[in-house]
Design a protein around this motif. Structure first.
Motif: not given
Length: 73
Positions: A1-23
């Motif tokens: 079984m595949t993992e469920p996908r996150n379908n959030r729009r990019s505009s829904d992410y806060t800068e702090a959430e994006k910062r946690a994903l960079i690197g």
């Protein structure tokens, strides 16, 4: 079984959430890569070595990190 996908729009992410994903810690077409651009609507993923880059929605970056999957461009 595949993992469920996150379908959030990019505009829904806060800068702090994006910062946690960079690197480092991603792969793009099988080559080590890093994500940048926490102030942008889309993440820029750049490969190590040849510096090939592509833009992805933040939900794709989050899914790749969560499921340890390779990004394809």
């Amino acid at each position: 079984m595949t993992e469920p996908r996150n379908n959030r729009r990019s505009s829904d992410y806060t800068e702090a959430e994006k910062r946690a994903l960079i690197g480092p810690g991603l792969t793009l077409n099988g080559v080590e890569a890093r994500a940048d651009g926490c102030r942008n609507d889309f993440a820029t993923v750049t490969r190590r070595g040849d510096h090939l880059s592509a833009e992805f929605a933040w939900s794709i970056i989050e899914n790749a990190r969560t499921n340890n999957t390779d990004l394809r461009s």
